[in-house]
Design a protein around this motif. Structure first.
Motif, PDB file in Angstrom:
ATOM      1  N   THR A 270       0.823  -1.212   0.000  1.00 13.09           N
ATOM      2  CA  THR A 270       0.000   0.000   0.000  1.00 13.09           C
ATOM      3  C   THR A 270       0.853   1.256   0.000  1.00 13.09           C
ATOM      4  OG1 THR A 270      -0.159  -0.179   2.382  1.00 13.09           O
ATOM      5  CG2 THR A 270      -2.045  -0.979   1.081  1.00 13.09           C
ATOM      6  N   SER A 271       2.087   1.132   0.509  1.00  5.21           N
ATOM      7  CA  SER A 271       2.925   2.317   0.562  1.00  5.21           C
ATOM      8  C   SER A 271       4.370   1.932   0.315  1.00  5.21           C
ATOM      9  CB  SER A 271       2.789   2.981   1.929  1.00  5.21           C
ATOM     10  OG  SER A 271       3.889   3.850   2.130  1.00  5.21           O
ATOM     11  N   THR A 272       5.123   2.815  -0.358  1.00  7.00           N
ATOM     12  CA  THR A 272       6.524   2.516  -0.628  1.00  7.00           C
ATOM     13  C   THR A 272       7.326   2.413   0.673  1.00  7.00           C
ATOM     14  OG1 THR A 272       6.886   4.886  -0.930  1.00  7.00           O
ATOM     15  CG2 THR A 272       6.561   3.568  -2.913  1.00  7.00           C
ATOM     16  N   ARG A 273       6.803   3.066   1.735  1.00  2.00           N
ATOM     17  CA  ARG A 273       7.501   3.029   3.022  1.00  2.00           C
ATOM     18  C   ARG A 273       7.561   1.635   3.630  1.00  2.00           C
ATOM     19  NH1 ARG A 273       8.836   7.662   4.567  1.00  2.00           N
ATOM     20  NH2 ARG A 273       7.719   9.429   3.688  1.00  2.00           N
ATOM     21  N   ASP A 274       6.561   0.825   3.280  1.00  2.00           N
ATOM     22  CA  ASP A 274       6.481  -0.501   3.899  1.00  2.00           C
ATOM     23  C   ASP A 274       7.448  -1.499   3.294  1.00  2.00           C
ATOM     24  OD1 ASP A 274       4.368   0.760   5.054  1.00  2.00           O
ATOM     25  OD2 ASP A 274       2.841  -0.232   3.828  1.00  2.00           O
ATOM     26  N   ILE A 275       8.195  -1.090   2.268  1.00  3.58           N
ATOM     27  CA  ILE A 275       9.003  -2.066   1.546  1.00  3.58           C
ATOM     28  C   ILE A 275      10.483  -1.877   1.843  1.00  3.58           C
ATOM     29  CG2 ILE A 275       9.464  -3.068  -0.723  1.00  3.58           C
ATOM     30  CD1 ILE A 275       6.943  -1.532  -1.717  1.00  3.58           C
TER      31      ILE A 275
END
Ligand SMILES: *[C@@H]1O[C@H](CO)[C@@H](O)[C@H](O)[C@H]1NC(C)=O
Ligand SMILES: *[C@@H]1O[C@H](CO)[C@@H](O)[C@H](O)[C@H]1NC(C)=O
Ligand SMILES: *[C@@H]1O[C@H](CO)[C@@H](O)[C@H](O)[C@H]1NC(C)=O
Length: 395
Positions: A188-193
């Motif tokens: 859902t968000s690039t931050r989570d990867i």
């Protein structure tokens, strides 16, 4: 009121890529037959070829202020991109709407924004044109060749937003993979990867993994994206990343043979670990026609990694303006408004980013002959993507 911005972007994008895509769609029917008939690969010859312009075609900055007709556009190209350069991006009615409607930040989506998008769009048209000219001059006929699976092995597929992205290491590719994963619904968000997930997870599919028809269809109808970087800066960035901090792959596999070949009186420890390769030794390896160990994607020229003359990218972005150009592309392909290009620095987050100043410092370790040879090595990248000569004494 999210409409205005995205509407502006989409209209621009349609106009910019539209002319090309139309041709692509027209040819798609022929293509199905081509694919069936021709087994070794797929034919993606779609756009008209045009004569080589001898004048230097400069990038947007140098041509700012010129009107499109001052640019001596080859005739066949004018037909292709006439709508891009001369017609207003929106109808009068739409323009009124746009000017009236506030954008999400409350300011009117006014002329400045329109001018900015226009400039980004014109820059793309100029880069595509320059690349096409360099290709027809230096690799004539390549655009008509069949595409093999190996030639699309660096290209990633995002089916939901119809994107093909050719991965060029050291040009923001981890962040691109994060964005593709979000676009595809895998996150859902690039931050989570985290970095490793971006690189090693199997969420992203490569173009080579499809069958011929699948490859052909995507090459013809998807937006093909390539991001490039000043070649010497990319080289220094790769060197710093792989050789200046501990690395359990590059030190033994590349460091050891490099030290053993190019360092007189190497210590036993250096020969054993492969640590401590100098930039000069690394460049000696790179320029050696009989390299003791093979090429690597981190320093392989983009002209070979991504086959730009063959694949004809629709969007050629530059690392030097990565965020703005990436966001322009994302909006243009209808990405969610809250998805913007991330700014994570994955490798050695505490080390300073490789800049032109740092690049100059590393290249000062080389003599004039070595610098010239390194320039020759990346010459096609310099030409294709319109980077100026990095040192005055190069020819
Ligand atoms: C963006 O919006 C979508 C839905 O509109 C939401 O699911 C997602 O979490 C949002 N992403 C970020 C980074 O805020
Ligand atoms: C290597 O070592 C030899 C013997 O110790 C010495 O004569 C020579 O100058 C050294 N070469 C270099 C490049 O340091
Ligand atoms: C530059 O270095 C190379 C070794 O990489 C050497 O062979 C060459 O003679 C040097 N050239 C000059 C002009 O010093």
């Amino acid at each position: 009121m999210k409409l205005p911005c995205s509407l502006l972007y989409s209209l621009w994008f349609l106009l910019l890529l539209g002319a090309g895509s139309l041709l692509l769609l027209v040819r798609l029917q022929d293509l199905t037959e081509v694919v069936l008939l021709q087994t070794p690969g797929v034919n993606v010859q779609v756009a008209p070829r045009w004569p080589v312009e001898q004048d230097d075609v400069t990038d947007s900055d140098a041509t700012a202020g010129q009107t499109p007709d001052q640019l001596k556009v080859p005739e066949s190209l004018l037909v292709l991109e006439d709508s891009v350069v001369s017609k207003p991006p929106v109808t009068k009615r739409q323009r009124k709407l746009l000017l009236k409607s506030p954008n999400p930040s409350g300011a009117p989506a006014g002329r400045e924004e329109e001018a900015r998008l226009h400039k980004l769009g014109t820059t793309q048209a100029l880069r595509r044109r320059l690349l096409a000219e360099v290709c027809s001059k230096y690799q004539p006929g390549v655009g008509e060749q069949l595409v093999s699976q190996r030639q699309v092995s660096r290209v990633y597929v995002e089916d939901r937003s119809h994107l093909l992205y050719c991965e060029v290491p050291k040009v923001g590719c981890s962040n691109w993979k994060r964005v593709l994963m979000v676009l595809g619904g895998g996150a859902t968000s690039t931050r989570d990867i985290p970095h490793d997930a971006a690189h090693y997870a199997n969420h992203l599919r490569r173009l080579e993994s499809y069958d011929r028809a699948g490859i052909a269809e995507r090459l013809l109808s998807y937006t093909k994206v390539l991001f490039v970087r000043e070649p010497f800066e990319r080289l220094v960035s790769a060197f710093r990343d792989k050789f200046e901090s501990p690395n359990s792959y590059y030190h033994p596999v590349f460091g050891r043979p490099i030290i053993s070949r190019y360092r007189a009186n190497a210590t036993r420890a250096a020969l054993r670990t492969g640590a401590g390769v100098t930039f000069r030794e690394f460049v000696q390896y790179l320029l050696d026609v009989r390299r003791p160990v093979g090429m690597d994607i981190h320093w392989e020229p983009v002209s070979q990694l991504c086959n730009p003359c063959l694949l004809r990218y629709n969007f050629i972005g530059k690392f030097e303006s990565l965020k703005e150009e990436a966001d322009f592309l994302l909006q243009s392909v209808g990405a969610p408004q809250n998805l913007t290009f991330p700014d994570f620095k994955d490798r050695n987050p505490r080390a300073e980013r490789t800049s032109s100043r740092i690049t100059q410092k590393y290249f000062s370790q080389l003599n004039a002959t070595e610098r010239q040879k390194a320039f020759d090595f990346y010459y096609m990248d310099y030409l294709m993507f319109n980077y100026p000569k990095p040192f005055k004494d190069l020819h």
